[in-house]
Design an enzyme around this catalytic site. Structure first.
Site, mmCIF file in Angstrom:
data_model
loop_
_atom_site.group_PDB
_atom_site.id
_atom_site.type_symbol
_atom_site.label_atom_id
_atom_site.label_comp_id
_atom_site.label_asym_id
_atom_site.label_seq_id
_atom_site.Cartn_x
_atom_site.Cartn_y
_atom_site.Cartn_z
ATOM 1 N N MET A 9 -5.641 -6.229 3.566
ATOM 2 C CA MET A 9 -4.347 -5.283 3.791
ATOM 3 C C MET A 9 -3.403 -5.825 2.326
ATOM 4 O O MET A 9 -2.297 -6.762 2.166
ATOM 5 C CB MET A 9 -3.713 -5.815 5.004
ATOM 6 C CG MET A 9 -2.500 -4.770 5.447
ATOM 7 S SD MET A 9 -1.578 -5.021 6.659
ATOM 8 C CE MET A 9 -2.722 -4.641 7.659
ATOM 9 N N PRO A 10 -4.516 -5.640 1.726
ATOM 10 C CA PRO A 10 -3.239 -5.805 0.183
ATOM 11 C C PRO A 10 -1.131 -5.097 0.199
ATOM 12 O O PRO A 10 -0.818 -4.296 0.632
ATOM 13 C CB PRO A 10 -3.939 -5.172 -1.095
ATOM 14 C CG PRO A 10 -4.664 -5.127 -0.410
ATOM 15 C CD PRO A 10 -4.503 -4.455 0.599
ATOM 16 N N PHE A 11 -0.416 -6.341 -0.178
ATOM 17 C CA PHE A 11 0.894 -5.649 -0.291
ATOM 18 C C PHE A 11 1.393 -6.108 -1.870
ATOM 19 O O PHE A 11 1.383 -7.116 -2.563
ATOM 20 C CB PHE A 11 1.958 -6.311 0.290
ATOM 21 C CG PHE A 11 1.422 -6.373 2.249
ATOM 22 C CD1 PHE A 11 2.944 -5.878 2.447
ATOM 23 C CD2 PHE A 11 0.454 -6.975 2.766
ATOM 24 C CE1 PHE A 11 2.515 -5.584 4.143
ATOM 25 C CE2 PHE A 11 1.140 -6.670 3.862
ATOM 26 C CZ PHE A 11 1.162 -6.335 4.558
ATOM 27 N N ASN B 273 -4.430 1.064 4.148
ATOM 28 C CA ASN B 273 -3.931 -0.431 4.085
ATOM 29 C C ASN B 273 -2.983 -1.154 3.442
ATOM 30 O O ASN B 273 -3.559 -2.492 3.433
ATOM 31 C CB ASN B 273 -5.670 -1.626 3.869
ATOM 32 C CG ASN B 273 -6.482 -1.207 5.006
ATOM 33 O OD1 ASN B 273 -6.170 -0.852 6.605
ATOM 34 N ND2 ASN B 273 -7.596 -1.235 5.859
ATOM 35 N N HIS C 251 -0.323 -1.103 0.873
ATOM 36 C CA HIS C 251 1.460 -1.446 1.428
ATOM 37 C C HIS C 251 2.712 -1.569 0.059
ATOM 38 O O HIS C 251 1.816 -2.128 -0.929
ATOM 39 C CB HIS C 251 2.063 -2.111 2.202
ATOM 40 C CG HIS C 251 1.517 -2.417 3.251
ATOM 41 N ND1 HIS C 251 2.097 -1.847 4.248
ATOM 42 C CD2 HIS C 251 0.265 -3.066 4.055
ATOM 43 C CE1 HIS C 251 1.145 -1.992 5.625
ATOM 44 N NE2 HIS C 251 -0.204 -2.653 5.452
#
Length: 61
Positions: free
Chosen positions: A1-3, A38, A40
């Site tokens: 889940m990359p931000f 996924n 953000h």
């Protein structure tokens, strides 16, 4: 889940910010092989009075 957090000075249009979110999502998905849903992207827009370089606020330039 990359931000991904992007900080920039105020003054961009809503269309520019929308395009930025879309294009950053595409690049991250491609390079990290992550599903787009996924990823953000957080945009942090700063006032020119709240940011300085070399001892001078951007609002004073």
């Amino acid at each position: 889940m990359p931000f991904v957090t992007i900080q920039f000075l105020e003054g961009r249009t809503d269309d520019q910010k929308k395009a930025l979110v879309s294009e950053v999502t595409e690049v991250v998905a491609k390079n990290l092989k992550a599903p787009k849903e996924n990823i953000h992207v957080i945009l942090e827009e700063m006032k020119k009075t709240d940011y300085g370089v070399g001892g001078v606020r951007k609002s004073d330039i």
